[in-house]
Write a protein that holds these residues in place. Sequence first.
Motif, PDB file in Angstrom:
ATOM      1  N   LYS A 277      44.699  42.331  47.839  1.00 56.98           N
ATOM      2  CA  LYS A 277      43.728  41.701  47.128  1.00 56.98           C
ATOM      3  C   LYS A 277      42.352  41.253  48.073  1.00 56.98           C
ATOM      4  N   ASP A 278      41.205  41.728  47.565  1.00 55.77           N
ATOM      5  CA  ASP A 278      39.898  41.353  48.242  1.00 55.77           C
ATOM      6  C   ASP A 278      39.686  42.349  49.325  1.00 55.77           C
TER       7      ASP A 278
ATOM      8  N   GLU B 233      33.123  46.818  38.986  1.00 51.42           N
ATOM      9  CA  GLU B 233      32.974  45.711  37.941  1.00 51.42           C
ATOM     10  C   GLU B 233      33.739  44.359  38.316  1.00 51.42           C
ATOM     11  N   THR B 234      34.702  44.588  39.530  1.00 55.17           N
ATOM     12  CA  THR B 234      35.187  43.299  39.994  1.00 55.17           C
ATOM     13  C   THR B 234      34.665  42.879  41.064  1.00 55.17           C
TER      14      THR B 234
ATOM     15  N   LYS C 134      36.013  50.528  37.872  1.00 55.38           N
ATOM     16  CA  LYS C 134      36.855  49.432  37.496  1.00 55.38           C
ATOM     17  C   LYS C 134      36.218  48.560  38.836  1.00 55.38           C
TER      18      LYS C 134
ATOM     19  N   VAL D 109      44.372  44.511  40.626  1.00 50.57           N
ATOM     20  CA  VAL D 109      43.585  44.692  39.103  1.00 50.57           C
ATOM     21  C   VAL D 109      44.641  45.600  38.325  1.00 50.57           C
TER      22      VAL D 109
END
Length: 618
Positions: free
Chosen positions: A227-228, A316-317, A313, A521
């Motif tokens: 994540k990230d 958008e994050t 997608k 996600v």
Amino acid sequence: MLWIKTYIVYKTSFNIKIENFMQELILFINPLSFLLFAFGIALFFQTEKARNRYVVITSFILGFILYANVAFYRFFTDFLTLPVLFQTSNFADLGDSAATEIHLMDIIYFIDVVLLLVLMKFKPKTIKSTPIKKANRRAYFLVAAAMLFLNLGLAETERPQLLTRTFDREMLVKNLGTYNYHLYDIFLQSKSSAQRAMADGSELVDIDNYINASYAKPDEEMFGIAKDKNLIVISLESLQNFVINNDVYGQEVTPFLNSLINDSYYFDQFYHQTGQGKTSDSEFLLENSLYPLNRGAVFFTHSGNEFDAMAEKLSETGYFTSTMHANNKSFWNRDIMYEALGYNYFYSATDYTITPENSVGWGMKDIPFFEQSVELMKDMPKPFYTKMITLTNHHPFKVEGEDKMIDEYDSKSGTLNRYFTTVRYMDEALKVFFEQLKEAGIYDNSIIVMYGDHYGISENHNAAMEQYLGQEVTPFVSAQLQRVPFFVHIPGVTDHGRGKTISKVSGQIDLKPTLLHLLGVDTKNDIQFGADLFSPDHHDFVVFRDGRFVTKDYVYADNVCYSKETEEPVDDSFCEPFKEKARTELNYSDKIIYGDLLRFYENPNYLQSEQELEKQLP
């Protein structure tokens, strides 16, 4: 002459499998019905000069169509389709590869036209040319029609439902003939163009139900493990799995990738699923988890569609999304398609310093491409998702001087011989890239994904492959050769020998859900046919665009079911349960693309309301 020439080309230039006398008979007669109609038009001309002119022009055009298929088949082991002919913006870049497949002796493919001109020039005076009577024309075309129906009848007897199994172009050519196949291809193109206009989104209900039933929940420990982090995806041009942990005369072909296996999640049963769109198809699979089309490339034929792509997608994050490819923006229509997929930026040839010294073949060499790309990454907003497309390991596979780090193989196939040298160069380029990422301080906070985009060595080089592999290339082996490498390298998680080799049967259709889940996600509401490879619910199944498929225990290829354990044919009943799944997924995916159905799916509640409405109906 054209009839006999076509049959000779079938036998010498195409690898068409003949299993019995009936198939040989159909192959022999299938050009005739079309040629009778095509040349029969000359009977309506009143003068000999006009008839002769028409016959010569028709002979040349049909001969050119036949030869175009030969040249295309030499590299792609496939036949031309109308969408491929529309991909004209690619032609300039295809020059080097095309030149390799065109030979001086190919002039022999037009020898019938030369003989025709000679016969017309020196026709004996005793042969008189008179206007054709109406009754004779009628009889002629009745014979032509009879030949057509005979051909169709024999073909349907030998191959039931022939025209509904259009994913197998070889089967169409074998039974209908090259010229009738192209007429049918024009019909299919017209039909597909009408599908979007007729679509209303109702087909999505069945598709969504199927996808929901197949959904694989992510593994709790793996979901969001990266994540990230920056996501760097590298499309490895033409890289097949048979070179991994292999050598040429004692020299490792991929020493860096071999060393990376223990430091990554490495999938050794991962297959490419591309069609005629090759690299662009692999990109389409990655971004959408939909199958490419059987004809042409989605990047060209449906770039105006609505998509639910991975790039969009992630954008958008909060991710900055881009593609890095040191080539022309218009190649494969990428400049248009990338916008449709939701990329923020396309780093193309204009963003790189490209010189004759740092270029070869299709363009910029991989090592300078990676070096300059890292410099560009330094200025990217973080976190970023970027997809990188390599070039050097592309047909016709040429490197020289210090870039040639391994000896060529020695076989009768120059393509296979050179292939190992460009693979070795690409492997070295990846090593340089990893070092550059570490020096730039990008490495530790990134997840690096690498996968082969499609095959590099086609079935036309099976004899040389048999020499290298030391075994016969049967349809079973040919299907296994469609495996491509897939590495997921996560610094801090898989490095220092903490990687794992995973042997799940999988393919490029699985990339999108797998990578998005690693980044945390959710894809539960996505229209996708792939599944998370780390999920315990993932099924060992992969279907190719031509209808072949692979499961945990079986391989279905050339209409034969093979056992993976024995590599020998087994009763077809073992593969039967998977045939319907293969047909269903390809059919559903085609409906989504041809009908542009995702334009009706912008709101996930759309399907729920449709299903509720259906329940209320009597």
